[in-house]
Write a protein that holds these residues in place. Structure first.
Motif, PDB file in Angstrom:
ATOM      1  N   TYR A   7      14.785  -4.286  12.526  1.00  0.00           N
ATOM      2  CA  TYR A   7      15.326  -5.358  11.696  1.00  0.00           C
ATOM      3  C   TYR A   7      14.733  -5.372  10.292  1.00  0.00           C
ATOM      4  CZ  TYR A   7      17.188  -7.636  15.910  1.00  0.00           C
ATOM      5  OH  TYR A   7      17.879  -7.942  17.048  1.00  0.00           O
ATOM      6  N   TYR A   8      13.641  -4.677  10.082  1.00  0.00           N
ATOM      7  CA  TYR A   8      12.878  -4.765   8.830  1.00  0.00           C
ATOM      8  C   TYR A   8      12.914  -3.443   8.053  1.00  0.00           C
ATOM      9  CZ  TYR A   8      11.416  -8.518  11.842  1.00  0.00           C
ATOM     10  OH  TYR A   8      11.433  -9.594  12.693  1.00  0.00           O
ATOM     11  N   LYS A   9      14.086  -2.851   7.954  1.00  0.00           N
ATOM     12  CA  LYS A   9      14.221  -1.544   7.286  1.00  0.00           C
ATOM     13  C   LYS A   9      13.990  -1.620   5.785  1.00  0.00           C
ATOM     14  CE  LYS A   9      17.074   0.712  10.671  1.00  0.00           C
ATOM     15  NZ  LYS A   9      18.398   1.161  11.042  1.00  0.00           N
ATOM     16  N   CYS A  10      14.450  -2.678   5.150  1.00  0.00           N
ATOM     17  CA  CYS A  10      14.286  -2.821   3.688  1.00  0.00           C
ATOM     18  C   CYS A  10      14.843  -1.628   2.920  1.00  0.00           C
ATOM     19  CB  CYS A  10      12.823  -3.040   3.318  1.00  0.00           C
ATOM     20  SG  CYS A  10      12.323  -4.761   3.287  1.00  0.00           S
TER      21      CYS A  10
ATOM     22  N   ASN B  41       4.840  -2.325  -4.864  1.00  0.00           N
ATOM     23  CA  ASN B  41       3.660  -1.715  -4.238  1.00  0.00           C
ATOM     24  C   ASN B  41       3.720  -1.787  -2.719  1.00  0.00           C
ATOM     25  OD1 ASN B  41       2.684  -1.301  -6.812  1.00  0.00           O
ATOM     26  ND2 ASN B  41       1.097  -2.864  -6.697  1.00  0.00           N
ATOM     27  N   ALA B  42       4.330  -2.840  -2.199  1.00  0.00           N
ATOM     28  CA  ALA B  42       4.436  -3.024  -0.749  1.00  0.00           C
ATOM     29  C   ALA B  42       5.655  -2.313  -0.165  1.00  0.00           C
ATOM     30  CB  ALA B  42       4.490  -4.513  -0.418  1.00  0.00           C
ATOM     31  N   ASN B  43       6.386  -1.566  -1.007  1.00  0.00           N
ATOM     32  CA  ASN B  43       7.588  -0.827  -0.600  1.00  0.00           C
ATOM     33  C   ASN B  43       8.707  -1.736  -0.100  1.00  0.00           C
ATOM     34  OD1 ASN B  43       6.533   1.776  -1.191  1.00  0.00           O
ATOM     35  ND2 ASN B  43       5.362   1.664   0.713  1.00  0.00           N
ATOM     36  N   MET B  44       8.787  -2.938  -0.654  1.00  0.00           N
ATOM     37  CA  MET B  44       9.842  -3.873  -0.252  1.00  0.00           C
ATOM     38  C   MET B  44      11.061  -3.785  -1.158  1.00  0.00           C
ATOM     39  SD  MET B  44       7.806  -7.275   0.857  1.00  0.00           S
ATOM     40  CE  MET B  44       6.313  -7.158   1.802  1.00  0.00           C
TER      41      MET B  44
ATOM     42  N   SER C 299      15.449   1.554  -4.666  1.00  0.00           N
ATOM     43  CA  SER C 299      16.750   1.884  -5.242  1.00  0.00           C
ATOM     44  C   SER C 299      17.904   1.073  -4.658  1.00  0.00           C
ATOM     45  CB  SER C 299      17.028   3.376  -5.082  1.00  0.00           C
ATOM     46  OG  SER C 299      17.039   3.727  -3.716  1.00  0.00           O
ATOM     47  N   SER C 300      17.868   0.751  -3.376  1.00  0.00           N
ATOM     48  CA  SER C 300      18.961  -0.007  -2.762  1.00  0.00           C
ATOM     49  C   SER C 300      18.522  -1.369  -2.229  1.00  0.00           C
ATOM     50  CB  SER C 300      19.587   0.796  -1.620  1.00  0.00           C
ATOM     51  OG  SER C 300      20.187   1.966  -2.130  1.00  0.00           O
ATOM     52  N   MET C 301      17.271  -1.717  -2.424  1.00  0.00           N
ATOM     53  CA  MET C 301      16.752  -3.028  -2.044  1.00  0.00           C
ATOM     54  C   MET C 301      16.327  -3.696  -3.337  1.00  0.00           C
ATOM     55  SD  MET C 301      16.401  -4.591   0.821  1.00  0.00           S
ATOM     56  CE  MET C 301      15.646  -6.030   1.489  1.00  0.00           C
TER      57      MET C 301
END
Length: 153
Positions: A143-146, A36-39, A42-44
């Motif tokens: 730094y926080y692309k996720c 839900n937080a988009n963290m 597919s690649s994370m």
């Protein structure tokens, strides 16, 4: 005067008492909050460590951050850098408060390591242990692309 100084040192060194009882959640609940937080996507990926998780409120976590001194450690490239800060903070939350709601984020797309926190109200936020600051507003940038990496929680 020396008694006052000793009392102040003891106050600073004493960890906060959490005001709310810890809430228990299962791994599916944690995964949904990170999604839900988009963290995670597919690649994370999320790497599961436990089947049960204990969470606290954001207010209690803010008190913990004020007490914790991980951010005061000296940054030393390749010796004590971002991954060490994130590992240390995650371990300290478990060791001192029995909270396993803090994840280690290894963000290959951002070239950085930091933490994420899932709170008892179901929200999840990015946390930078080097500066004791939440970075959720920076999710998807710098730094926080996720976009590529994993969350160990």
């Amino acid at each position: 005067m020396i008694t006052n100084r000793i009392q102040e040192i003891i106050r600073v060194l004493t960890p906060p008492t959490l005001s709310e009882p810890l809430e228990e959640h299962d791994t599916v609940w944690i995964a949904q909050r990170l999604l839900n937080a988009n963290m995670i996507g597919s690649s994370m990926h999320r790497k599961v460590l436990d089947s049960k998780y204990w969470t606290c409120t954001r207010l209690d976590f803010d008190a913990i951050i004020q007490w914790d001194w991980t951010d005061n450690k000296k940054y030393v490239a390749e010796k004590y850098d971002c991954d060490n800060f994130a590992f240390s903070f995650k371990a300290r939350m478990d060791r001192k408060f029995h909270l396993n709601n803090v994840g280690l984020v290894v963000d290959y797309s951002g070239g950085h390591a930091y933490n994420c926190v899932v709170f008892s109200d179901g929200t999840a936020e990015l946390f930078e242990p080097q500066s004791d600051s939440f970075k959720t507003d920076q999710l998807g940038t710098g730094y926080y692309k996720c976009e590529s990496g994993f969350i160990l929680i």
